[in-house]
Design a protein around this motif. Structure first.
Motif, PDB file in Angstrom:
ATOM      1  N   SER A   1      23.104  59.965 -21.164  1.00 18.84           N
ATOM      2  CA  SER A   1      22.737  60.964 -20.173  1.00 18.84           C
ATOM      3  C   SER A   1      23.830  60.699 -19.083  1.00 18.84           C
TER       4      SER A   1
ATOM      5  N   ASP B   1      19.697  65.156 -17.450  1.00 20.35           N
ATOM      6  CA  ASP B   1      20.469  65.367 -18.590  1.00 20.35           C
ATOM      7  C   ASP B   1      20.494  64.288 -19.848  1.00 20.35           C
TER       8      ASP B   1
ATOM      9  N   PRO C   1      23.798  69.764 -19.506  1.00 20.38           N
ATOM     10  CA  PRO C   1      22.358  70.556 -19.031  1.00 20.38           C
ATOM     11  C   PRO C   1      22.172  71.030 -17.613  1.00 20.38           C
ATOM     12  N   THR C   2      22.763  70.348 -16.689  1.00 23.00           N
ATOM     13  CA  THR C   2      22.310  70.447 -15.164  1.00 23.00           C
ATOM     14  C   THR C   2      23.653  70.936 -14.451  1.00 23.00           C
TER      15      THR C   2
END
Length: 317
Positions: free
Chosen positions: A41, A68, A132-133
């Protein structure tokens, strides 16, 4: 299961609200949800804002943090987790993991199956967990909202943070002339290594740019306006240094500027970003990889503002 969560909130000392300990196993709010074994993560400033209580009221505590993740789905596939959940209970119609649904700083996380994207061949779970972010936000700022395909030159304000550093790396990979600002001389050196022309905040650029990536806010917004070419797009996704800048409206209409707000991106945009990074062999800018057993140290490092790029958490260490 082991998790890092907000056990309270503290606007002045967010690290005091962070707890690392045991939390219940994930639950599935609907039949289409599945559980992912988290392998990696990464931290975002969103996690610190949550600890301050921004967007995380007391009635949702304790809340597992983290947006994430990359990991293993129930069928044994390596996947990337898209962190935006459809949420009729939120005025936006959506929420991000760790706002209403438990986040990714845990051994396992539950999400709708449609939020899982296949890990591209050759991409590590550690790299995928960065995307993802912050990287998705930068990708949308450049490609979708900023229309960087029509641009020759890009300015990125405040390079060093996750979104801004991602924007530098992506804009360089797109073949743009990239200028990036930072108050920190060491960060300017690292930005230059990524292929950008690094300058001090407020410095006059050798040319006006077609796209400005603005995540700083009031401290840099006047410079963003002055650096913009006619019909340029100033794309805003953050305001870490003030959210109420003075705006010279004469410059806005005389130069026909577009000031556009955005955040995150769609699953399709994340899929395109993953494919772009895999095809161009782009590796996310990683400040450090920290074992989960030291996640509190990772939060403390993010809080200092000294990180350059993403801080990744290795959940197997």
């Amino acid at each position: 299961m082991r998790a890092a969560f907000a056990s309270g909130t503290d606007a002045d000392n967010p690290l005091a609200a962070l707890t690392v300990g045991e939390r219940p196993e994930p639950v599935h709010p609907a039949d289409d949800w599945v559980t992912v074994e988290v392998r990696a993560s990464s931290l975002n400033h969103h996690d610190l804002w949550s600890l301050r209580g921004v967007g995380l009221p007391a009635d949702r505590l304790p809340m597992i943090l983290g947006c994430d993740a990359a990991g293993i789905d129930p069928d044994g596939n390596e996947v990337v987790v898209y962190p935006v959940i459809a949420d009729p209970g939120d005025p936006r119609g959506i929420s991000i993991l760790s706002e209403r649904f438990p986040g990714t700083f845990a051994e396992r996380v539950a999400v709708p199956r449609s939020n899982l994207l296949a890990l591209p061949a050759g991409m590590s779970l550690t790299d995928a967990a960065c995307l993802p972010t912050a990287w998705l936000t930068a990708w949308r700022m450049l490609r979708t909202v900023g229309r960087a395909d029509e641009a020759d030159a890009v300015l990125v304000q405040g390079a060093g943070g996750g979104v801004a550093t991602a924007a530098v790396a992506l804009a360089v990979a797109m073949g743009k002339r990239v200028y990036a600002t930072s108050r920190d001389a060491a960060k300017r050196e690292r930005v230059a290594e990524l292929g950008a022309t690094a300058v001090e905040p407020g410095a006059r650029l050798p040319e006006r740019v077609d796209v400005v990536v603005e995540t700083v806010g009031a401290a840099t917004f006047d410079h963003s306006l002055k650096s913009a070419a006619p019909m340029a797009r100033i794309v805003v996704s953050g305001a870490t240094a003030g959210h109420e800048p003075k705006v010279n409206l004469r410059r806005v209409f005389a130069m026909r500027l577009e000031i556009l707000g955005t955040s995150m991106g769609t699953p399709e945009e994340l899929r395109d970003l993953l494919a772009f990074c895999a095809e161009r062999k782009i590796q996310p800018v990683v400040d450090s990889v920290v074992p989960f057993s030291r996640i509190d140290e990772a939060f403390a490092h993010l809080h200092t503002g000294q990180a350059f790029g993403k801080i990744v958490i290795d959940h197997q260490a």
